[in-house]
Design an enzyme around this catalytic site. Structure first.
Site, PDB file in Angstrom:
ATOM      1  N   CYS A  92     -31.677  16.239  35.300  1.00 34.59           N
ATOM      2  CA  CYS A  92     -31.121  15.852  36.600  1.00 34.59           C
ATOM      3  C   CYS A  92     -29.617  15.624  36.461  1.00 34.59           C
ATOM      4  O   CYS A  92     -29.122  15.236  35.404  1.00 34.59           O
ATOM      5  CB  CYS A  92     -31.794  14.581  37.106  1.00 34.59           C
ATOM      6  SG  CYS A  92     -31.191  14.068  38.748  1.00 34.59           S
ATOM      7  N   ASP A 103     -27.992  13.321  37.661  1.00 31.84           N
ATOM      8  CA  ASP A 103     -27.715  11.881  37.703  1.00 31.84           C
ATOM      9  C   ASP A 103     -26.805  11.448  36.535  1.00 31.84           C
ATOM     10  O   ASP A 103     -27.073  11.788  35.381  1.00 31.84           O
ATOM     11  CB  ASP A 103     -29.057  11.128  37.636  1.00 31.84           C
ATOM     12  CG  ASP A 103     -28.906   9.660  37.978  1.00 31.84           C
ATOM     13  OD1 ASP A 103     -28.110   8.966  37.308  1.00 31.84           O
ATOM     14  OD2 ASP A 103     -29.578   9.189  38.917  1.00 31.84           O
ATOM     15  N   ARG A 150     -26.514   8.826  35.033  1.00 25.95           N
ATOM     16  CA  ARG A 150     -27.095   7.894  34.068  1.00 25.95           C
ATOM     17  C   ARG A 150     -27.947   8.575  33.004  1.00 25.95           C
ATOM     18  O   ARG A 150     -28.481   7.913  32.119  1.00 25.95           O
ATOM     19  CB  ARG A 150     -27.951   6.852  34.812  1.00 25.95           C
ATOM     20  CG  ARG A 150     -27.160   6.027  35.800  1.00 25.95           C
ATOM     21  CD  ARG A 150     -28.088   5.266  36.732  1.00 25.95           C
ATOM     22  NE  ARG A 150     -28.866   6.180  37.583  1.00 25.95           N
ATOM     23  CZ  ARG A 150     -29.761   5.779  38.478  1.00 25.95           C
ATOM     24  NH1 ARG A 150     -30.009   4.499  38.630  1.00 25.95           N
ATOM     25  NH2 ARG A 150     -30.417   6.669  39.205  1.00 25.95           N
ATOM     26  N   HIS A 169     -36.244  11.607  35.345  1.00 26.91           N
ATOM     27  CA  HIS A 169     -35.959  10.200  35.035  1.00 26.91           C
ATOM     28  C   HIS A 169     -36.433   9.304  36.162  1.00 26.91           C
ATOM     29  O   HIS A 169     -36.440   9.703  37.332  1.00 26.91           O
ATOM     30  CB  HIS A 169     -34.454   9.986  34.800  1.00 26.91           C
ATOM     31  CG  HIS A 169     -33.634  10.203  36.031  1.00 26.91           C
ATOM     32  ND1 HIS A 169     -33.192   9.172  36.838  1.00 26.91           N
ATOM     33  CD2 HIS A 169     -33.187  11.334  36.631  1.00 26.91           C
ATOM     34  CE1 HIS A 169     -32.505   9.660  37.848  1.00 26.91           C
ATOM     35  NE2 HIS A 169     -32.492  10.976  37.753  1.00 26.91           N
ATOM     36  N   CYS A 179     -35.043   8.253  40.319  1.00 27.21           N
ATOM     37  CA  CYS A 179     -34.278   9.464  40.654  1.00 27.21           C
ATOM     38  C   CYS A 179     -34.006   9.519  42.159  1.00 27.21           C
ATOM     39  O   CYS A 179     -34.930   9.509  42.971  1.00 27.21           O
ATOM     40  CB  CYS A 179     -35.063  10.697  40.214  1.00 27.21           C
ATOM     41  SG  CYS A 179     -34.202  12.251  40.566  1.00 27.21           S
TER      42      CYS A 179
HETATM   43 ZN   LIG Z   1     -32.290  12.264  39.372  1.00 25.20          ZN
END
Ligand SMILES: [Zn+2]
Length: 208
Positions: A42, A44, A46, A98, A101
């Protein structure tokens, strides 16, 4: 100092640090890449693939998009997979989702008028949520519901990849792995059996 400038300065420090530790590192890096793993994760912020796996430059061939999705009509993702399998001959593909999300959470809420591209992108995720509607609705806590769909999505993406022409036509069939990253512990967990057939969904929250 602005955020972008800070990154440039941090890069200089990193380069000097690596060179001091291993003077030939960047010369070797410039000679080419031979990653053994394709990572589809992803976008993302993080979940940085190399950082959470302690991988070095050259170890992972990486593609990230919202909610770590693969669809055969997505030229971007397909071109990355094609190059990884047919040119780099990677031996493993990791699909990594994750918990918490945002892309998956969006698939459980009404489409946003201000995010038309995201809406198109996660259409398959909405369909997946619909297929599992009863099981998802049985979960009261919205965050737990999101996390369950995250895990279902990883299993689904592994299945789609396994059945895709792009993987089936690869000169060497890669091992496929479905992983999920838990933000609270910083730990990766495999949802599939040693990279082979996906197991019946045994959800992490159930096991906890
Ligand atoms: Zn995500």
């Amino acid at each position: 100092m602005n955020h972008a400038k800070r990154l440039l300065l941090a890069n200089r420090a990193w380069s000097q640090e690596v060179s001091a530790r291993d003077p030939g590192f960047f010369e070797r890096l410039a000679c080419g890449q031979q990653p053994r793993i394709l990572w589809i994760g992803c976008s993302d912020s993080r979940v940085p693939a190399e950082r959470i796996t302690n991988a070095q430059p050259g170890e992972l061939f990486v593609h990230r998009n919202i909610a770590n999705l693969y669809t055969s009509d997505d030229g971007n993702t397909s071109s990355v997979i094609e190059y990884a399998l047919h040119a780099l001959h990677v031996e493993h593909i990791v699909i990594c989702g994750h918990h918490h999300c945002g892309g998956v959470r969006a698939a459980l809420t009404a489409p946003s008028d201000s995010l038309p591209a995201v809406n198109r992108r996660i259409a398959g995720l909405r369909e997946l949520a619909e297929r599992h509607r009863d099981a998802l609705n049985a979960i009261d806590d919205i965050e737990a519901r999101v996390d369950r769909l995250v895990e279902l999505n990883v299993i689904e993406q592994v299945r789609l990849l396994r059945e895709s022409p792009i993987v089936r036509s690869a000169p060497h069939r890669p091992a496929l792995h479905g992983w999920v990253f838990g933000l609270r512990q910083g730990l990766l967990t495999s949802l599939t059996d040693a990279g082979e057939a996906p197991q019946p969904v045994k959800l992490l929250r159930d096991a906890a």
